[in-house]
Scaffold this motif. Sequence first.
Motif, PDB file in Angstrom:
ATOM      1  N   VAL A   7       0.856  -1.193   0.000  1.00  0.00           N
ATOM      2  CA  VAL A   7       0.000   0.000   0.000  1.00  0.00           C
ATOM      3  C   VAL A   7       0.889   1.239   0.000  1.00  0.00           C
ATOM      4  O   VAL A   7       1.841   1.328   0.775  1.00  0.00           O
ATOM      5  CB  VAL A   7      -0.920   0.038   1.233  1.00  0.00           C
ATOM      6  CG1 VAL A   7      -1.694   1.347   1.285  1.00  0.00           C
ATOM      7  CG2 VAL A   7      -1.875  -1.148   1.227  1.00  0.00           C
ATOM      8  N   SER A   8       0.606   2.182  -0.882  1.00  0.00           N
ATOM      9  CA  SER A   8       1.303   3.474  -0.867  1.00  0.00           C
ATOM     10  C   SER A   8       0.270   4.578  -0.889  1.00  0.00           C
ATOM     11  O   SER A   8      -0.858   4.391  -1.354  1.00  0.00           O
ATOM     12  CB  SER A   8       2.260   3.611  -2.064  1.00  0.00           C
ATOM     13  OG  SER A   8       1.539   3.723  -3.277  1.00  0.00           O
ATOM     14  N   THR A   9       0.659   5.736  -0.370  1.00  0.00           N
ATOM     15  CA  THR A   9      -0.220   6.901  -0.340  1.00  0.00           C
ATOM     16  C   THR A   9       0.541   8.122  -0.844  1.00  0.00           C
ATOM     17  O   THR A   9       1.778   8.116  -0.912  1.00  0.00           O
ATOM     18  CB  THR A   9      -0.745   7.177   1.075  1.00  0.00           C
ATOM     19  OG1 THR A   9       0.374   7.391   1.953  1.00  0.00           O
ATOM     20  CG2 THR A   9      -1.572   6.013   1.588  1.00  0.00           C
ATOM     21  N   ILE A  10      -0.193   9.184  -1.189  1.00  0.00           N
ATOM     22  CA  ILE A  10       0.398  10.434  -1.668  1.00  0.00           C
ATOM     23  C   ILE A  10       0.145  11.518  -0.624  1.00  0.00           C
ATOM     24  O   ILE A  10      -0.997  11.772  -0.245  1.00  0.00           O
ATOM     25  CB  ILE A  10      -0.206  10.854  -3.019  1.00  0.00           C
ATOM     26  CG1 ILE A  10       0.097   9.799  -4.090  1.00  0.00           C
ATOM     27  CG2 ILE A  10       0.331  12.218  -3.455  1.00  0.00           C
ATOM     28  CD1 ILE A  10      -0.641  10.028  -5.404  1.00  0.00           C
ATOM     29  N   ALA A  11       1.220  12.150  -0.155  1.00  0.00           N
ATOM     30  CA  ALA A  11       1.101  13.255   0.810  1.00  0.00           C
ATOM     31  C   ALA A  11       1.262  14.614   0.148  1.00  0.00           C
ATOM     32  O   ALA A  11       0.679  15.606   0.599  1.00  0.00           O
ATOM     33  CB  ALA A  11       2.144  13.086   1.916  1.00  0.00           C
ATOM     34  N   ASP A  12       2.065  14.681  -0.897  1.00  0.00           N
ATOM     35  CA  ASP A  12       2.308  15.939  -1.603  1.00  0.00           C
ATOM     36  C   ASP A  12       2.453  15.620  -3.083  1.00  0.00           C
ATOM     37  O   ASP A  12       3.303  14.785  -3.430  1.00  0.00           O
ATOM     38  CB  ASP A  12       3.580  16.611  -1.078  1.00  0.00           C
ATOM     39  CG  ASP A  12       3.607  18.118  -1.333  1.00  0.00           C
ATOM     40  OD1 ASP A  12       2.581  18.647  -1.794  1.00  0.00           O
ATOM     41  OD2 ASP A  12       4.645  18.745  -1.087  1.00  0.00           O
ATOM     42  N   PRO A  13       1.596  16.166  -3.963  1.00  0.00           N
ATOM     43  CA  PRO A  13       0.729  17.337  -3.793  1.00  0.00           C
ATOM     44  C   PRO A  13      -0.453  17.070  -2.862  1.00  0.00           C
ATOM     45  O   PRO A  13      -0.896  15.933  -2.722  1.00  0.00           O
ATOM     46  CB  PRO A  13       0.244  17.616  -5.213  1.00  0.00           C
ATOM     47  CG  PRO A  13       0.273  16.266  -5.879  1.00  0.00           C
ATOM     48  CD  PRO A  13       1.476  15.592  -5.319  1.00  0.00           C
ATOM     49  N   ASN A  14      -0.962  18.163  -2.277  1.00  0.00           N
ATOM     50  CA  ASN A  14      -2.076  18.023  -1.347  1.00  0.00           C
ATOM     51  C   ASN A  14      -3.080  19.170  -1.445  1.00  0.00           C
ATOM     52  O   ASN A  14      -3.856  19.382  -0.517  1.00  0.00           O
ATOM     53  CB  ASN A  14      -1.551  17.914   0.089  1.00  0.00           C
ATOM     54  CG  ASN A  14      -0.667  19.088   0.473  1.00  0.00           C
ATOM     55  OD1 ASN A  14      -0.764  20.166  -0.122  1.00  0.00           O
ATOM     56  ND2 ASN A  14       0.195  18.897   1.443  1.00  0.00           N
ATOM     57  N   LYS A  54       0.168   9.656  -9.572  1.00  0.00           N
ATOM     58  CA  LYS A  54      -0.160   8.341  -9.021  1.00  0.00           C
ATOM     59  C   LYS A  54       1.085   7.728  -8.402  1.00  0.00           C
ATOM     60  O   LYS A  54       2.207   8.072  -8.782  1.00  0.00           O
ATOM     61  CB  LYS A  54      -0.706   7.408 -10.113  1.00  0.00           C
ATOM     62  CG  LYS A  54      -2.055   7.829 -10.681  1.00  0.00           C
ATOM     63  CD  LYS A  54      -2.555   6.839 -11.721  1.00  0.00           C
ATOM     64  CE  LYS A  54      -3.921   7.251 -12.268  1.00  0.00           C
ATOM     65  NZ  LYS A  54      -4.421   6.285 -13.275  1.00  0.00           N
ATOM     66  N   ALA A  55       0.890   6.834  -7.464  1.00  0.00           N
ATOM     67  CA  ALA A  55       1.998   6.107  -6.843  1.00  0.00           C
ATOM     68  C   ALA A  55       1.699   4.613  -6.919  1.00  0.00           C
ATOM     69  O   ALA A  55       0.539   4.199  -6.885  1.00  0.00           O
ATOM     70  CB  ALA A  55       2.196   6.543  -5.398  1.00  0.00           C
ATOM     71  N   ARG A  56       2.764   3.820  -7.017  1.00  0.00           N
ATOM     72  CA  ARG A  56       2.594   2.357  -7.079  1.00  0.00           C
ATOM     73  C   ARG A  56       3.726   1.695  -6.321  1.00  0.00           C
ATOM     74  O   ARG A  56       4.898   1.879  -6.640  1.00  0.00           O
ATOM     75  CB  ARG A  56       2.575   1.880  -8.524  1.00  0.00           C
ATOM     76  CG  ARG A  56       2.295   0.375  -8.680  1.00  0.00           C
ATOM     77  CD  ARG A  56       2.370  -0.048 -10.126  1.00  0.00           C
ATOM     78  NE  ARG A  56       3.739   0.035 -10.633  1.00  0.00           N
ATOM     79  CZ  ARG A  56       4.080  -0.179 -11.901  1.00  0.00           C
ATOM     80  NH1 ARG A  56       3.137  -0.429 -12.797  1.00  0.00           N
ATOM     81  NH2 ARG A  56       5.333  -0.096 -12.285  1.00  0.00           N
ATOM     82  N   GLY A  57       3.386   0.937  -5.308  1.00  0.00           N
ATOM     83  CA  GLY A  57       4.385   0.238  -4.517  1.00  0.00           C
ATOM     84  C   GLY A  57       4.608  -1.186  -5.013  1.00  0.00           C
ATOM     85  O   GLY A  57       3.721  -1.804  -5.605  1.00  0.00           O
ATOM     86  N   GLU A  58       5.808  -1.688  -4.774  1.00  0.00           N
ATOM     87  CA  GLU A  58       6.143  -3.082  -5.051  1.00  0.00           C
ATOM     88  C   GLU A  58       6.852  -3.637  -3.825  1.00  0.00           C
ATOM     89  O   GLU A  58       7.738  -2.985  -3.265  1.00  0.00           O
ATOM     90  CB  GLU A  58       7.042  -3.214  -6.276  1.00  0.00           C
ATOM     91  CG  GLU A  58       7.408  -4.646  -6.606  1.00  0.00           C
ATOM     92  CD  GLU A  58       8.308  -4.780  -7.828  1.00  0.00           C
ATOM     93  OE1 GLU A  58       8.753  -5.911  -8.125  1.00  0.00           O
ATOM     94  OE2 GLU A  58       8.580  -3.746  -8.469  1.00  0.00           O
ATOM     95  N   ASP A  59       6.437  -4.847  -3.384  1.00  0.00           N
ATOM     96  CA  ASP A  59       7.081  -5.413  -2.205  1.00  0.00           C
ATOM     97  C   ASP A  59       8.198  -6.376  -2.608  1.00  0.00           C
ATOM     98  O   ASP A  59       8.435  -6.635  -3.801  1.00  0.00           O
ATOM     99  CB  ASP A  59       6.064  -6.078  -1.279  1.00  0.00           C
ATOM    100  CG  ASP A  59       5.371  -7.290  -1.895  1.00  0.00           C
ATOM    101  OD1 ASP A  59       5.894  -7.858  -2.884  1.00  0.00           O
ATOM    102  OD2 ASP A  59       4.308  -7.685  -1.376  1.00  0.00           O
TER     103      ASP A  59
END
Length: 265
Positions: free
Chosen positions: A17-24, A113-118
């Motif tokens: 799971v990833s989230t975006i803090a900036d831009p806000n 957009k953001a995309r995480g990889e484990d």
Amino acid sequence: LLATTYHQITFDATPPVSTIADPNAAFENSLPTLSGAASDSPSGIKEVRAQITYLVDPNTYFWRGPGGGTAFDSAATTSLSDPLNWRGSTFTAGSWSYAISTGWVTGTAYTVKARGEDNAGNLQTSLPSYAFTFDASLPGSSITTPENGKQYKSLPAIAGVASEGVSSVAENQVLVQRQLDSFYWNGSTWQFSGSDLYNLLAGGGAWTLSIPATHYTDGGIYSVKSRAKDTPGNLTSPPASAAITLDVSSPTVVNSTPLASAFYN
């Protein structure tokens, strides 16, 4: 004797799971770094990649910055999953960041957009997305009353107009200074200030600032400045300005001829 080797593995089929803090904010006037957070259990985050796009129908433009180009590229529109459309970020202690110092254009709407990889190779499936418009343009401000250089016998209200082409005017700021002692009007009285003291008024196009007549000095010279602040924080520069002289006294007429009680032939 036969040697036996054991390997312990942990099964991880859960996407990160990833989230975006900036831009806000809906409007940004400076965005040198994209940032956010990411987490995964049990294998942990391997990397977080960011995607930046804008649309000029029918083409979607992708940021192909360092490592993939120098600006936004419409040739990358063939695949949203193209690896070059996802820029690698720096990931440390649960937070990711991606520096982008050039490329933003005022008036353009962008989507990040953001995309995480484990570490097990799972890719994030529900991607966070944030849309904003870049606005580094300065709002306009003008003074309609008083007129620069004029003399007034009364000044019931100082008025002006502000304008903004991309976002909106969030605040109008008006400064009034009297030349007698360089004091500033603070909304209720005159006061000393080591720097420009602006009265903060509501946003929007038209603005007014009233100063009671009892607070003006006859023959006094007053300077007025105005500037606007837009939604992302851009300020009018330089501010609009006007200087006036206030003359509230009625003229005095003195008769020198004829003399009172005198006789004339």
